[in-house]
Design a protein around this motif. Structure first.
Motif: not given
Length: 317
Positions: A112-118, A120-123, A158-160, A210-212
């Motif tokens: 969930v966290n990987l997909l959320t970061a992807q 959020r940051y359009r990574a 997260t996001g860096e 990006v990092w999560c």
């Protein structure tokens, strides 16, 4: 999210470690249920297990859950590069592919966290931390050396942005990967470093990586790996692979020659510094200084070997 069902695959390569799959496969399936509950969307899930053993020693354990979402394939060409490229091919029509190692267990909320970061940051690429978990008491040398401290520390947010990542905790946007046309390089099949080279190429091609910090997996370290000899060999091969990645990511000609010279200088400097630190630790009876010094020496030797086009092959059978 989207009107159509997204397809999400989690892939792992394995070789002669069927016991590890007993815990890992069910834990991945639980992550799928967590994603479905969290996003309340239709999604297609797959676990792709690539067995690098031509005899298929992991088949029975891999398929033990009887879950139709689990795909088991054999990749007979030896080496981690062949296994990871097979995973890319198997997931070729997926929206997202997530790599995890067969000796790891994801923590709650990992996927969930990987997909959320992807989102959020359009990574294009998302990577997360790996936390070492030991099956028994640590060798005092290992504890003193901080051998299992990871490159990304707790202060990485997260996001860096990141420039390289390992495949032991890595999400890929497959649509973007198809646009970049990058695969794992066979030159790293027996040496390791294939993931750093792969993500380094993606970074050079313009991928947003990006990092999560919240997407954590536990690395299960057996006692056979929690000792001085193993970790010195590991330090040498990791440093050697990192040096080769640095050199081969540079353009041919003068830029690569410069990178090779820098790698050699770094290696010599680490050897000299490590030797002095080791001597100081011996004289002062400081296990920490001695352990750090020994790691610097073998790390420098690995970098120096890379500058001379000598490749360590820890995965040779």
């Amino acid at each position: 999210m989207t009107e159509r069902a997204r397809s999400i695959a989690v892939a792992l390569a394995t070789y002669h470690r069927p016991a590890n799959l007993v815990r890992l496969v069910p834990s991945i399936l639980e992550q799928f249920d967590d994603v479905a509950r969290t996003f309340e969307e239709r999604a297609e899930f797959r676990v792709i297990i690539v067995d690098n053993d031509p005899q298929g020693s992991g088949r029975e354990t891999a398929l033990a859950t009887g879950d139709s979402r689990v795909t088991y394939v054999i990749e007979s060409s030896p080496g981690v590069t062949s296994a990871r490229n097979r995973a890319l091919r198997e997931a070729g029509d997926c929206d997202f592919l997530v790599f995890i190692d067969d000796d790891e267990i994801p923590q709650d909320g990992w996927l969930v966290n990987l997909l959320t970061a992807q989102k959020r940051y359009r990574a294009d690429v998302v990577s997360g931390p790996v936390h070492s978990v030991f099956e028994g008491p640590l060798d005092p040398w290992v504890e003193a050396s901080d051998a299992y401290l990871r490159a990304h520390r707790a202060d990485t947010k997260t996001g860096e942005p990141i420039k390289r990542a390992a495949t032991n905790n890595l999400l890929l946007d497959m649509r973007r990967l198809r646009e970049f046309g990058v695969t794992f390089d066979e030159r790293f099949g027996l040496t390791g470093g294939e993931d750093s080279f792969f993500t380094g190429q993606l970074h050079q091609a313009g991928a947003k990586m990006v990092w999560c910090a919240e997407a954590v997996v536990d690395d299960l370290v057996p006692l056979s790996r929690a000792n001085r000899d193993y970790n010195l060999r590991r330090r040498y091969s990791l440093s050697n692979a990192s040096g080769r990645v640095d050199i081969l990511l540079a353009s041919r000609g003068l830029p690569r020659v410069r990178r090779r010279v820098v790698c050699a200088a770094r290696g010599v400097g680490q050897i000299l510094y490590g030797a002095a630190l080791t001597a100081s630790g011996v004289v002062g009876r400081s296990l920490k200084r001695r352990a750090y010094g020994e790691r610097f020496v073998v790390g420098g030797a690995g970098a120096l070997a890379a500058s001379l086009a000598v490749a360590a092959e820890p995965y040779r059978r």
